[in-house]
Design a protein around this motif. Structure first.
Motif, PDB file in Angstrom:
ATOM      1  N   LYS A  15       0.863  -1.176   0.000  1.00  0.00           N
ATOM      2  CA  LYS A  15       0.000   0.000   0.000  1.00  0.00           C
ATOM      3  C   LYS A  15       0.897   1.222   0.000  1.00  0.00           C
ATOM      4  O   LYS A  15       1.651   1.448   0.947  1.00  0.00           O
ATOM      5  N   SER A  44      -3.652  -3.103  -1.423  1.00  0.00           N
ATOM      6  CA  SER A  44      -4.887  -2.763  -0.707  1.00  0.00           C
ATOM      7  C   SER A  44      -5.196  -1.274  -0.851  1.00  0.00           C
ATOM      8  O   SER A  44      -5.247  -0.535   0.126  1.00  0.00           O
ATOM      9  N   GLN A  63      -5.614  -7.409  -6.103  1.00  0.00           N
ATOM     10  CA  GLN A  63      -6.068  -6.143  -5.540  1.00  0.00           C
ATOM     11  C   GLN A  63      -7.277  -6.385  -4.642  1.00  0.00           C
ATOM     12  O   GLN A  63      -8.214  -7.098  -5.014  1.00  0.00           O
ATOM     13  N   ILE A  64      -7.252  -5.774  -3.444  1.00  0.00           N
ATOM     14  CA  ILE A  64      -8.330  -5.963  -2.474  1.00  0.00           C
ATOM     15  C   ILE A  64      -8.839  -4.613  -2.001  1.00  0.00           C
ATOM     16  O   ILE A  64      -8.138  -3.594  -2.099  1.00  0.00           O
ATOM     17  N   ASP A  65     -10.051  -4.595  -1.495  1.00  0.00           N
ATOM     18  CA  ASP A  65     -10.630  -3.388  -0.906  1.00  0.00           C
ATOM     19  C   ASP A  65      -9.825  -3.043   0.346  1.00  0.00           C
ATOM     20  O   ASP A  65      -9.607  -3.906   1.212  1.00  0.00           O
ATOM     21  N   PRO A  66      -9.363  -1.805   0.488  1.00  0.00           N
ATOM     22  CA  PRO A  66      -8.545  -1.461   1.657  1.00  0.00           C
ATOM     23  C   PRO A  66      -9.266  -1.664   2.991  1.00  0.00           C
ATOM     24  O   PRO A  66      -8.621  -1.891   4.017  1.00  0.00           O
ATOM     25  N   PHE A  69      -8.473  -5.068   4.603  1.00  0.00           N
ATOM     26  CA  PHE A  69      -7.097  -5.430   4.949  1.00  0.00           C
ATOM     27  C   PHE A  69      -6.964  -5.779   6.432  1.00  0.00           C
ATOM     28  O   PHE A  69      -7.556  -5.148   7.302  1.00  0.00           O
ATOM     29  N   THR A  74      -5.000 -10.729   5.404  1.00  0.00           N
ATOM     30  CA  THR A  74      -4.533 -10.509   4.037  1.00  0.00           C
ATOM     31  C   THR A  74      -3.432 -11.496   3.661  1.00  0.00           C
ATOM     32  O   THR A  74      -3.378 -11.978   2.527  1.00  0.00           O
TER      33      THR A  74
END
Length: 776
Positions: A15, A44, A63-66, A69, A74
């Motif tokens: 990040k 994230s 890619q993930i939604d922050p 996290f 994660t």
């Protein structure tokens, strides 16, 4: 890299990685290895050019939604998306120091299949604050210059050493670490906000695995935190140490600052003596500020439970308090807890009882304050007034109820079940109920396991319904060593399916339901030491226990009477073994008998089959006829008011103390209404004549005259004890008969019966038994 199945997946959470991310990726892709590897980055919500940097390298991007996290969560997600046998973990600001980093990091796991995780060394980035560099140097010097293996030695001493040196044992930093994916599938990262790596390091050690330190696997990783940031970070470190490791050591503020100022003095001295270091003075001031900030942060974080939650959230950098930390940190106010505790105590004990409890609590707290100081006392008071936690599960979630429905008839072995079975070297999963100090049935189980291991068989132990026991498998094993016998078998909580085995063994009626539902082994057997339905009145538990004899298991029974019952009443393929005596432990110890005659009785009020009330009333009659006789009681801790006569209470004794008590007594009373037990043989081996109850199971077990069998009523038992006390020639004949009986009993002989039975079960189940073999 060649397009091969990678041996290693390098995982990098990202990040806003900045320039260090590019440097990190360049160093990772420059590794020189003799194996293929891949790189997986998990972003994230970066708002800088981190995603573009990642895409400029041949790395996989997830890619993930922050908002989703979490440090543990994660990393678990990333490992789920890898398929390599090994996973390397690094962060965006940790740069491999050379091209051998990955090879050296993975080496301990490639060389030793028992190594579950590896951590490497950190060195500072160029331009690092000197105090940070000195701290890193000191920290990793503790682990030595060569590869070091960490494991908890089996037994109480090994566990005690681990408990005393937890900070050294548990260290694990996923800024530079690797793990074996097969172990991670059993022990994933905890979903916590902080310290997920050190918790994992402790978890794998406590489960019996090995952790390794690879000093030649080096990354550059350091931070130039301001004094305020350092204080907040230290607050979180101490808070999570208190949350998860709860060290009893609580240094005071003066002691902490004294320690940090002493370290600052050393760091500043080194800094000022470095002729190549510019701006020495400003860095010296910064070093002092960081060290003082760290001391203050540790002091407050160690006592965070005494602080208002609003203040904890304000100080903490992890203010959202997600995961386990959030669940544990969401406490009600101290005032509300005190009020609820007072109201609950008032309802339970009345006004006078509540006042008494309060007075005792105040006195105990004062004594603790005098001994341990104000911090430890306040913490314990704070915890004492909290509402008790809700039970982990309800009664209907116990193993016998969770698996109450029979498995489908089409149930097959699990995909991981062992395909080859060697009857001479079996793998046996033992499923046991919870245990505590002094359990005779568990002693026989663990003795059998110990002796089977000596014969070349492999055992594992799984404990059902073990929520009230120690959570750490290595601690469970240490308790087995301390309370019973040393075994090599690991001891686990039964959570889901067991490891593949040749035989899975139920050992009590509650465990039989979990064994019936298991697919871990082709052979299901039942270690039957007693007729357990008789433990209960006719009703649900009686029926549930009796039903287990219809499950189709192979039966391994203690003594011939149970074998006959299982064969004739339930159609079970059964074999028996004799209960025996350890003659190295139980023998007459001379010089212990005094002027007074003594009677020993084994008494457990909570164990119905031991006939507590009958024994107590019989001994009352004995005491009335022989007022000078001393009554000695063992088996449970009884208060003076528990029996209608004076007695000497011994509670639960170890082997040597039992031998001394048996050797010192003239008569022993040990009743068992359901099947014969170990103690009469052990008493007889110590020269103490035994009175047991005359029922079908004891008549089938004991040779005629070896043990005095009394009709199951108060008067008959009292008469037999009195006869032994007043008729010395008769007592001596019973002592001789007892010696003759137990002389030929040995566990070495008994284990032969057990091993042959297990071999017969294995051959019968696989269809390899000879024609004409016993089948029912």
């Amino acid at each position: 890299m060649k397009q091969e199945i990678p041996l290693v997946t390098v995982i990098i959470p990202v990040k806003n990685g900045g320039s260090l991310l590019r440097e990190c990726l360049s160093a990772v892709f420059s590794q020189q290895t003799d194996f293929p590897y891949e790189v997986l980055c998990v972003d994230s919500g970066s708002r800088d050019d981190s995603v573009d940097i990642i895409r400029s390298f041949p790395a996989r991007l997830l890619q993930i939604d922050p908002t989703t996290f979490g440090h543990g969560r994660t990393r678990n997600l990333a490992i789920q998306n890898s398929h390599s046998p090994f996973v390397a973990l690094i962060t965006q600001d940790a740069v491999p120091d050379d091209t051998a980093w990955l090879r050296e990091l993975i080496a301990p796991m490639r060389e030793n299949a028992e190594v579950a995780g590896v951590f490497g060394r950190h060195k500072p980035h160029p331009g690092c604050i000197p105090s940070e560099a000195f701290m890193l140097e000191r920290h990793f010097a503790n682990f030595g210059a060569d590869t070091t293996l960490f494991r908890i030695r089996p037994g109480p001493e090994g566990w005690a050493h681990y408990e005393a040196n937890k900070p050294y044992y548990r260290f694990f930093s996923d800024n530079n670490a690797a793990l074996r994916r097969s172990v991670w599938t059993r022990i994933p990262y905890r979903d916590v906000e902080f310290m997920e790596d050190q918790l994992w390091g402790a978890d794998i050690l406590e489960a019996g695995y090995i952790k390794a330190y690879a000093p030649r696997s080096v990354v550059r990783h350091s931070h130039n935190y301001s004094p305020l940031t350092q204080a907040r970070r230290a607050f979180d470190e101490a808070r999570f140490h208190r949350e998860y490791f709860d060290s009893p050591h609580l240094p005071g503020l003066r002691a902490l600052l004294r320690e940090k100022l002493h370290q600052s003095k050393l760091d500043v001295r080194r800094l000022m003596s470095d002729p190549n270091e510019s701006s020495r003075l400003s860095k010296a001031v910064l070093t002092l500020g960081r060290d003082v900030g760290q001391g203050l942060g540790w002091f407050l974080g160690d006592r965070y439970e005494l602080l208002p939650q609003a203040l904890v959230r304000r100080i903490s950098q992890h203010h959202e308090l997600k995961g386990d930390a959030g669940q544990r940190g969401a406490h009600t106010s101290l005032v509300e807890d005190v009020k609820q505790t007072y109201e609950r105590t008032l309802a339970e004990r009345s006004t006078l009882g509540t006042a008494g409890a309060l007075a005792r609590g105040v006195m105990a707290s004062y004594q603790q304050y005098k001994q341990h100081g104000i911090s430890r006392t306040l913490l314990d008071v704070r915890r004492a007034v909290r509402p008790p936690p809700a039970p982990d599960r309800n009664w209907w979630d116990a193993e016998q109820y969770r698996y109450i429905d029979p498995p489908p008839r089409t149930m097959s072995l699990g995909t991981a079940a062992r395909q080859q079975m060697d009857p001479a070297h079996l793998v046996i999963n033992w499923v046991v109920p919870p245990f505590g100090r002094g359990g005779g049935g568990h002693m026989t189980i663990f003795r059998t396991i110990q002796m089977l291991e000596r014969m070349g068989h492999t055992c594992r132990v799984y404990v059902v319904d073990s929520g009230g026991m120690a959570s750490e498998p290595m601690r469970l094993q240490a308790q087995v060593h301390e309370w019973f016998l040393p075994i090599r078998a690991p001891v686990f909580h039964l959570e889901g399916e067991m490891e593949p085995a040749d035989i899975v063994m139920a050992t009590a009626w509650q465990t039989a339901y979990a064994v019936r539902a298991s697919t871990c082994a082709p052979v299901k057997a039942y270690f039957i030491q007693d007729y357990e339905p008789a433990f209960f009145s006719i009703g649900a538990e009686w029926q549930l226990a009796e039903d287990t004899y219809h499950f189709g298991f192979y039966g391994l029974t203690a003594g011939p009477w149970l074998e006959q019952q299982m064969r004739e009443k339930y159609g079970m393929f059964a074999r028996s073994f004799p209960l025996a005596v350890d003659h190295d432990v139980y023998y007459p110890e001379p010089g212990l008998k005094g002027d007074k005659r003594r009677v020993f009785a084994y008494m457990r009020p909570h164990t119905t089959r031991r006939g507590f009330q009958i024994v107590a009333l019989a001994l009352k009659k004995v005491k009335e006829r022989f007022p000078d006789v001393e009554i000695h009681i063992a088996g449970s801790q009884l208060p003076p008011s528990a029996l209608p006569f004076a007695f000497v209470g011994h509670g639960i004794l170890d082997f040597a103390d039992l031998r001394r008590v048996f050797s010192s007594c003239d008569v022993g009373v040990c009743l068992s209404f359901t099947n014969y037990s170990l103690l009469p043989q052990e008493m007889a081996a110590c020269g103490c004549p035994v009175v047991d109850v005359d029922v079908e199971s004891t008549r089938a077990a004991y040779p005629e005259g070896a043990v005095v069998l009394a009709p199951p009523n108060v008067g008959s038992i009292a008469d037999e004890v009195c006869r032994l006390l007043e008729d010395e020639p008769y007592r001596q004949r019973q002592i001789a008969a007892g010696f003759d009986y137990v002389r030929e009993l040995s566990w070495d002989k008994a284990i032969v019966h057990t091993a042959e039975a297990l071999k017969a079960f294995a051959l019968h189940a696989t269809g390899r038994a000879k024609s004409g073999a016993q089948s029912a």
